[in-house]
Motif scaffolding. Structure first.
Motif, PDB file in Angstrom:
ATOM      1  N   GLN A  41      -5.499 -10.791  -5.802  1.00  0.00           N
ATOM      2  CA  GLN A  41      -4.099 -10.549  -5.455  1.00  0.00           C
ATOM      3  C   GLN A  41      -3.956  -9.278  -4.623  1.00  0.00           C
ATOM      4  O   GLN A  41      -3.171  -9.241  -3.672  1.00  0.00           O
ATOM      5  CB  GLN A  41      -3.248 -10.444  -6.719  1.00  0.00           C
ATOM      6  N   CYS A  42      -4.718  -8.255  -4.971  1.00  0.00           N
ATOM      7  CA  CYS A  42      -4.684  -7.003  -4.206  1.00  0.00           C
ATOM      8  C   CYS A  42      -5.161  -7.241  -2.778  1.00  0.00           C
ATOM      9  O   CYS A  42      -4.524  -6.796  -1.816  1.00  0.00           O
ATOM     10  CB  CYS A  42      -5.565  -5.953  -4.872  1.00  0.00           C
ATOM     11  N   TRP A  45      -2.654  -9.211  -0.681  1.00  0.00           N
ATOM     12  CA  TRP A  45      -1.563  -8.359  -0.201  1.00  0.00           C
ATOM     13  C   TRP A  45      -2.032  -7.587   1.028  1.00  0.00           C
ATOM     14  O   TRP A  45      -1.331  -7.504   2.030  1.00  0.00           O
ATOM     15  CB  TRP A  45      -1.085  -7.386  -1.295  1.00  0.00           C
ATOM     16  N   VAL A 100       2.660  -1.041  -2.082  1.00  0.00           N
ATOM     17  CA  VAL A 100       3.395  -1.781  -3.101  1.00  0.00           C
ATOM     18  C   VAL A 100       3.023  -1.184  -4.457  1.00  0.00           C
ATOM     19  O   VAL A 100       1.888  -0.763  -4.663  1.00  0.00           O
ATOM     20  CB  VAL A 100       3.087  -3.299  -3.042  1.00  0.00           C
TER      21      VAL A 100
END
Length: 126
Positions: A41-42, A45, A100
Motif C-alpha cells: 500500500q505504501c 501510494w 500522507v
C-alpha cells in the motif's frame, strides 16, 4: 418569542451541528485508519504520486507509536512522504510536503522486514 426560547433553539442548533461535525470527523478518520498497513500500500501510494510528478523517485516511510491512540486501529501513526533523487522532500506549491498520514493497528511482515528495526526508511520507486 421570548429570549429563553431563542437561546434554547440556538443551543439545539449548535448541538446538532456539533454532532454532525463529530460524525464527519469520525468518517474522515475511519478512512485513514487501517487494521494492517502493508508495504504494498505504501509503494502503491508512492507510484500514484510519482505519476503526477516525475521528480519523485523515492518515498520515506516513517512508522511511529501514536501517543494519542483511541482505538485498536490507530496504535501506529505512519507518514509516507515523496522524495527526489537527493532524498529531498517534494513540495506542493513550494510549501507543504507531498505526503500522507495514516493510522494503523499494525504493519505487515513485509513492512516490518523492510524497516529492519528502524522507525523510518527510504524506499526506491521503480
Amino acid at each position: 418569542m421570548n429570549i429563553q426560547k431563542i437561546i434554547e433553539e440556538r443551543l439545539e442548533k449548535s448541538e446538532m451541528l456539533d454532532r454532525l461535525l463529530d460524525k464527519e470527523v469520525d468518517l474522515h478518520i475511519q478512512k485513514k485508519c487501517l487494521n494492517v498497513l502493508r508495504l504494498e500500500q505504501c509503494v502503491n501510494w508512492g507510484k500514484l504520486v510519482q505519476k503526477q510528478n516525475p521528480e519523485i523517485s523515492r518515498i520515506i516511510i516513517d512508522v511511529q507509536e501514536n501517543e494519542q491512540a483511541v482505538g485498536s486501529k490507530d496504535m501506529l501513526k505512519i507518514i509516507i512522504a515523496a522524495l527526489d533523487d537527493a532524498n529531498k522532500p517534494i513540495r506542493k506549491r513550494g510549501e507543504e510536503a507531498v505526503a500522507v498520514v495514516l493510522f494503523a493497528g499494525t504493519i505487515d511482515k513485509e513492512l516490518i522486514d523492510f524497516l529492519d528495526g528502524a522507525d523510518k526508511k527510504i524506499y526506491q520507486l521503480l
